[in-house]
Design a protein around this motif. Structure first.
Motif, short mmCIF file in Angstrom:
data_model
loop_
_atom_site.label_atom_id
_atom_site.label_comp_id
_atom_site.label_asym_id
_atom_site.label_seq_id
_atom_site.Cartn_x
_atom_site.Cartn_y
_atom_site.Cartn_z
N MET B 227 0.85 -1.19 0.00
CA MET B 227 0.00 0.00 0.00
C MET B 227 0.88 1.24 0.00
N LEU B 232 2.72 -3.91 3.60
CA LEU B 232 1.97 -3.78 4.85
C LEU B 232 2.51 -4.79 5.86
N GLY B 234 2.25 -4.29 9.67
CA GLY B 234 1.52 -4.36 10.93
C GLY B 234 2.48 -4.43 12.09
N TYR B 238 3.27 -9.41 10.48
CA TYR B 238 2.44 -10.52 9.99
C TYR B 238 1.26 -10.03 9.15
N GLY B 239 1.22 -8.75 8.85
CA GLY B 239 0.10 -8.21 8.07
C GLY B 239 -0.02 -8.92 6.73
N GLY B 240 -1.24 -8.96 6.21
CA GLY B 240 -1.46 -9.54 4.89
C GLY B 240 -1.84 -11.01 4.91
#
Lengths: 398, 398
Positions: B227, B232, B234, B238-240
């Motif tokens: 993005m 991304l 976090g 671990y985002g996504g």
């Protein structure tokens, strides 16, 4: 390598950074400013002098500290003299506030309205009336440096066009341009949940948090996502519309035309329907149901249980997808979450991945219904906090 | 204002930026580099000379252009001389590649494996064996400047610990440290879908796209979200993890312990179960089902229809939540999407909000199964592309 910034550009940027520090943190000593900004004290003195001469800050003795010795002066924002107007078009109210530099609400005015479609011209006329009377009440010598509007729907921020506001019945309404024309000053427009996210991060429960999701309940559920310190915009600036994440395929009809969206299953309307309290609407209905559940009413408890479960699905999905540090419940979701927290948390425990759910904090909004309004004020201050002297001069001459 | 960077720091940064340009774009003339970097030609000449002396780039005549006049020299990465090792631990294969500066795969080796639990020690030993034989085959005088590993699960990137790899049966395995110890060089570890997202953005279908979601299908479904040009991450990186977004509450059991996750409803295993083809596994099963559907087999078509519908729910949710410019289907999702695109698109048309779905592009991966491997190479090059001369010197002395 690009050419180094000119001395003028450096000064403008430093003035902006210094002003932002006192706007966000309140009064700070020159020593604190020097440390925060990595500048020496003589540079801070020069910057402070310029901002004070313009009337944006003043230096004064701090309140009694109880410490011995001569207290050092603090740099304080001119909160009474420099202000913005913050407007909030919610699904069930209009609100206008005058917010001083430094972020305190000086003055506010609110008009509840029935939910449902609302003619744009009426809204513009009403907001203009509220805004003008508030400007008239401001003391002479004070200056309005910006106007910001929070809107309960999808907004194209670059030109202030509402693309889609299902809870108020608007499609492609250029509310920013219409209101600017009426007021004679530029109006910046943002999505209410995005602005709420910024407000909670700057002045609320999320202070200092870099990865935060703000959920705003009104009639619908709006979302504002801040990741790595930046608002998630996406291609067109519509990122974060988590209310239309489908949690229950084929479930309750949503105003967007789909079924089973988070806002259709876990929003105010779902709660009212589940509790069989269609005699009431809006915040009053939510309050009545929460109250009844607390008194042991089985229907109200079941309704909160059911809505809390869907809210839990939504939160688990967001936690898995974003790995946020904090999820903040604002607007009526504050009350719904407080009454259904066990349900939300148990759903998260089942459906959240361990590595992400073990660290996330679930919190209620510190600014409650005012988060979008406070965020709209921050939007209105943005220009001043980018170029303080020019913006102020332009505002004084307009 | 922070102190200005020293001349040494500026030079290091400019060397890194120049090297990144030729690594990503291939041979460029000094004039092109001067324009891209906003530097004058004499500075570019000095930087190029330094990089050439170190053996990272060379200057040569471009291929025949057909233009009259003396062609100008181009700066080209030393692709044969400077390389990284890229490793991929997938749910159904191990792969190792030698990738030259500039991004081309020089040499590769792949080992299919049955899906299911896999002992970490065996994996480490196998990867080490494959890696060492590949290094032995590299010509003398070439230098390995990094090792990167793509893993099909949740990875704590800062220390290369696999927190959770349900499709291979790993919990809290320090794969980065174990492999580093075995190989005697540092190994950087990343999630395979995050690395796939980077690969598609740098060298695939998403070139230049700032807001992109990459979905990687193997046994499960991994996601990488970029993005505003940034991956991304976090709170913990671990985002996504979009494969564990629940699209069908109470639906098919997922290996994560929950039910109705996107990967449980729209992944390879769901397709195989829906088509009643448990005689086959993995990619071969997907290929057979897609083939059968193309030949008119009703069961296979129904299975693709059903899985495509759930995939469509997932895509609609991601589009509403992120407002991406592009969604890329990689791994076996490439084949599934191609066979079920109509279903995915019709679900998106019903459940995507107009303002976000009207602009999004759905595309298949350009790098196919190699996206994670190519991303692992980029991870391995990261240090060289931050500080070229130091990193190279360190690699040569180790």
């Amino acid at each position: 390598m690009k050419a180094a910034p000119s001395p003028d550009e450096i000064r403008r940027r430093n003035l902006a950074v210094l002003l932002r520090h006192v706007h966000v943190s309140g009064p700070l000593s020159r020593a604190e400013l020097a440390e925060r900004m990595g500048l020496n004290r003589s540079t801070i003195l020069a910057l402070t002098t310029d901002l004070a001469a313009a009337g944006l800050v003043r230096e004064e003795l701090p309140g009694q500290t109880g410490k011995a010795g001569r207290p050092s002066l603090v740099v304080r924002p001119e909160s009474d003299r420099v202000y913005v107007l913050a407007l909030d078009v919610g699904a069930d109210r209009l609100a206008v506030a005058r917010v001083g530099l430094g972020g305190a609400i000086i003055d506010r005015c609110e008009m509840p309205r029935d939910t449902g479609a609302f003619d744009p011209e009426e809204v513009i006329a009403e907001l203009a009336r509220m805004t003008e009377s508030m400007m008239d009440a401001a003391h002479k010598g004070s200056v309005c440096v910006g106007v910001g509007l929070a809107f309960c729907g999808m907004v194209r921020e670059r030109d202030g066009v509402v693309r889609y506001g299902p809870n108020i019945g608007w499609v492609d309404v250029p509310v920013g341009a219409l209101l600017s024309e009426r007021l004679g000053v530029p109006v910046a427009v943002g999505n209410n949940a995005n602005l709420g996210a910024i407000a909670e991060r700057e002045r609320g429960v999320g202070a200092g948090v870099r990865d935060l999701i703000y959920l705003h309940g009104e009639v619908g559920i709006g979302g504002g996502v801040i990741m790595g310190g930046e608002l998630l915009g996406g291609e067109g600036g519509y990122g974060g519309e988590v209310g239309h994440m489908i949690v229950n395929p084929g479930g309750r009809a949503c105003r967007c035309g789909s079924r089973g969206c988070l806002e259709a299953e876990a929003g105010e309307l779902a709660l009212i329907a589940a509790a069989g309290r269609s005699d009431l609407t809006g915040r009053a209905a939510v309050a009545a149901i929460v109250d009844a559940a607390a008194r042991g009413d089985a229907d109200a408890r079941d309704a909160l249980h059911q809505v809390g479960d869907w809210l839990g699905y939504g939160v688990a999905n967001l936690v898995n997808v974003f790995n946020p540090t904090m999820v903040v419940f604002g607007g009526v979701l504050r009350e719904i979450y407080l009454a259904a927290a066990a349900q939300v948390r148990s759903r998260l425990a089942v459906d959240g991945l361990l590595a992400v759910r073990e660290r996330v904090r679930l919190r209620t909004s510190a600014l409650a219904d005012d988060a979008p309004l406070v965020g709209a004020a921050e939007l209105a201050f943005a220009e001043l906090l980018t170029d303080p002297l020019q913006t102020l001069a332009r505002a004084q001459n307009s």
